[in-house]
Design a protein around this motif. Structure first.
Motif, PDB file in Angstrom:
ATOM      1  N   ALA A  18       0.830  -1.208   0.000  1.00 42.75           N
ATOM      2  CA  ALA A  18       0.000   0.000   0.000  1.00 42.75           C
ATOM      3  C   ALA A  18       0.861   1.253   0.000  1.00 42.75           C
ATOM      4  O   ALA A  18       0.586   2.206  -0.733  1.00 42.75           O
ATOM      5  N   SER A  19       1.925   1.253   0.805  1.00 45.59           N
ATOM      6  CA  SER A  19       2.781   2.440   0.857  1.00 45.59           C
ATOM      7  C   SER A  19       3.523   2.642  -0.454  1.00 45.59           C
ATOM      8  O   SER A  19       3.672   3.772  -0.919  1.00 45.59           O
ATOM      9  N   ARG A  20       3.947   1.555  -1.107  1.00 44.45           N
ATOM     10  CA  ARG A  20       4.621   1.686  -2.407  1.00 44.45           C
ATOM     11  C   ARG A  20       3.669   2.271  -3.444  1.00 44.45           C
ATOM     12  O   ARG A  20       4.045   3.100  -4.262  1.00 44.45           O
ATOM     13  N   LYS A  21       2.402   1.861  -3.393  1.00 43.48           N
ATOM     14  CA  LYS A  21       1.401   2.375  -4.330  1.00 43.48           C
ATOM     15  C   LYS A  21       1.188   3.870  -4.114  1.00 43.48           C
ATOM     16  O   LYS A  21       1.153   4.648  -5.074  1.00 43.48           O
ATOM     17  N   ILE A  22       1.045   4.299  -2.870  1.00 36.91           N
ATOM     18  CA  ILE A  22       0.861   5.722  -2.558  1.00 36.91           C
ATOM     19  C   ILE A  22       2.094   6.516  -2.976  1.00 36.91           C
ATOM     20  O   ILE A  22       1.975   7.596  -3.564  1.00 36.91           O
ATOM     21  N   LEU A  23       3.278   5.993  -2.675  1.00 35.52           N
ATOM     22  CA  LEU A  23       4.505   6.703  -3.057  1.00 35.52           C
ATOM     23  C   LEU A  23       4.573   6.899  -4.566  1.00 35.52           C
ATOM     24  O   LEU A  23       4.958   7.975  -5.039  1.00 35.52           O
ATOM     25  N   LEU A  24       4.185   5.899  -5.336  1.00 31.14           N
ATOM     26  CA  LEU A  24       4.233   6.008  -6.790  1.00 31.14           C
ATOM     27  C   LEU A  24       3.155   6.961  -7.310  1.00 31.14           C
ATOM     28  O   LEU A  24       3.444   7.880  -8.070  1.00 31.14           O
ATOM     29  N   GLU A  25       1.915   6.765  -6.878  1.00 31.04           N
ATOM     30  CA  GLU A  25       0.811   7.540  -7.431  1.00 31.04           C
ATOM     31  C   GLU A  25       0.777   8.987  -6.942  1.00 31.04           C
ATOM     32  O   GLU A  25       0.535   9.898  -7.724  1.00 31.04           O
ATOM     33  N   ASP A  26       1.024   9.202  -5.647  1.00 34.08           N
ATOM     34  CA  ASP A  26       0.899  10.543  -5.085  1.00 34.08           C
ATOM     35  C   ASP A  26       2.197  11.347  -5.131  1.00 34.08           C
ATOM     36  O   ASP A  26       2.159  12.568  -5.238  1.00 34.08           O
ATOM     37  N   TYR A  27       3.335  10.665  -5.027  1.00 37.03           N
ATOM     38  CA  TYR A  27       4.614  11.366  -4.912  1.00 37.03           C
ATOM     39  C   TYR A  27       5.586  11.065  -6.050  1.00 37.03           C
ATOM     40  O   TYR A  27       6.714  11.523  -6.046  1.00 37.03           O
ATOM     41  N   LYS A  28       5.134  10.251  -7.023  1.00 39.53           N
ATOM     42  CA  LYS A  28       5.959   9.914  -8.193  1.00 39.53           C
ATOM     43  C   LYS A  28       7.324   9.354  -7.797  1.00 39.53           C
ATOM     44  O   LYS A  28       8.331   9.618  -8.420  1.00 39.53           O
ATOM     45  N   THR A  29       7.316   8.557  -6.728  1.00 43.19           N
ATOM     46  CA  THR A  29       8.533   7.910  -6.242  1.00 43.19           C
ATOM     47  C   THR A  29       8.438   6.432  -6.561  1.00 43.19           C
ATOM     48  O   THR A  29       7.582   5.728  -6.022  1.00 43.19           O
ATOM     49  N   PHE A  30       9.313   5.952  -7.432  1.00 42.48           N
ATOM     50  CA  PHE A  30       9.303   4.563  -7.867  1.00 42.48           C
ATOM     51  C   PHE A  30      10.099   3.713  -6.892  1.00 42.48           C
ATOM     52  O   PHE A  30      11.274   3.970  -6.642  1.00 42.48           O
ATOM     53  N   THR A  31       9.449   2.718  -6.303  1.00 43.90           N
ATOM     54  CA  THR A  31      10.109   1.829  -5.351  1.00 43.90           C
ATOM     55  C   THR A  31       9.920   0.386  -5.790  1.00 43.90           C
ATOM     56  O   THR A  31       9.061   0.070  -6.607  1.00 43.90           O
ATOM     57  N   GLY A  32      10.722  -0.489  -5.241  1.00 48.40           N
ATOM     58  CA  GLY A  32      10.619  -1.912  -5.522  1.00 48.40           C
ATOM     59  C   GLY A  32      10.587  -2.681  -4.222  1.00 48.40           C
ATOM     60  O   GLY A  32      10.614  -2.110  -3.145  1.00 48.40           O
ATOM     61  N   GLU A  33      10.509  -3.984  -4.341  1.00 48.48           N
ATOM     62  CA  GLU A  33      10.453  -4.845  -3.167  1.00 48.48           C
ATOM     63  C   GLU A  33      11.556  -5.891  -3.282  1.00 48.48           C
ATOM     64  O   GLU A  33      11.550  -6.708  -4.197  1.00 48.48           O
ATOM     65  N   ALA A  34      12.520  -5.822  -2.370  1.00 46.94           N
ATOM     66  CA  ALA A  34      13.580  -6.820  -2.341  1.00 46.94           C
ATOM     67  C   ALA A  34      13.101  -8.058  -1.589  1.00 46.94           C
ATOM     68  O   ALA A  34      13.380  -9.179  -1.968  1.00 46.94           O
ATOM     69  N   LYS A  35      12.381  -7.831  -0.526  1.00 45.52           N
ATOM     70  CA  LYS A  35      11.740  -8.861   0.294  1.00 45.52           C
ATOM     71  C   LYS A  35      10.433  -8.247   0.760  1.00 45.52           C
ATOM     72  O   LYS A  35      10.249  -7.033   0.658  1.00 45.52           O
ATOM     73  N   PRO A  36       9.511  -9.003   1.302  1.00 43.34           N
ATOM     74  CA  PRO A  36       8.226  -8.402   1.704  1.00 43.34           C
ATOM     75  C   PRO A  36       8.347  -7.244   2.692  1.00 43.34           C
ATOM     76  O   PRO A  36       7.513  -6.380   2.721  1.00 43.34           O
TER      77      PRO A  36
END
Length: 71
Positions: A18-36
């Motif tokens: 959820a936080s990765r989705k908000i960061l991408l959509e609201d703040y245009k910050t692209f993140t990934g997941e190395a582990k859960p």
């Protein structure tokens, strides 16, 4: 692993998504997941202290959005 540890990991995994989705959509910050339970910034380039501060501020906002949604 204790049963409540698995619950915590499942909750954190959902929070992480959820936080990765908000960061991408609201703040245009692209993140990934190395582990859960690990959020990583992409691409992994040299970033300034100012950019790190901005990311942490945006992450904190995302956490508040998620917390307010689930309260």
């Amino acid at each position: 692993m204790p049963k409540n540890s698995l619950s915590f990991l499942n909750i954190f995994s959902c929070f992480s998504k959820a936080s990765r989705k908000i960061l991408l959509e609201d703040y245009k910050t692209f993140t990934g997941e190395a582990k859960p339970n690990v959020i990583r910034l992409l691409p992994s380039l040299h970033i300034s202290d100012k950019e790190i501060d901005l990311f942490l501020k945006n992450l904190q906002s995302a956490v508040h959005q998620i917390s307010n949604t689930h309260s």
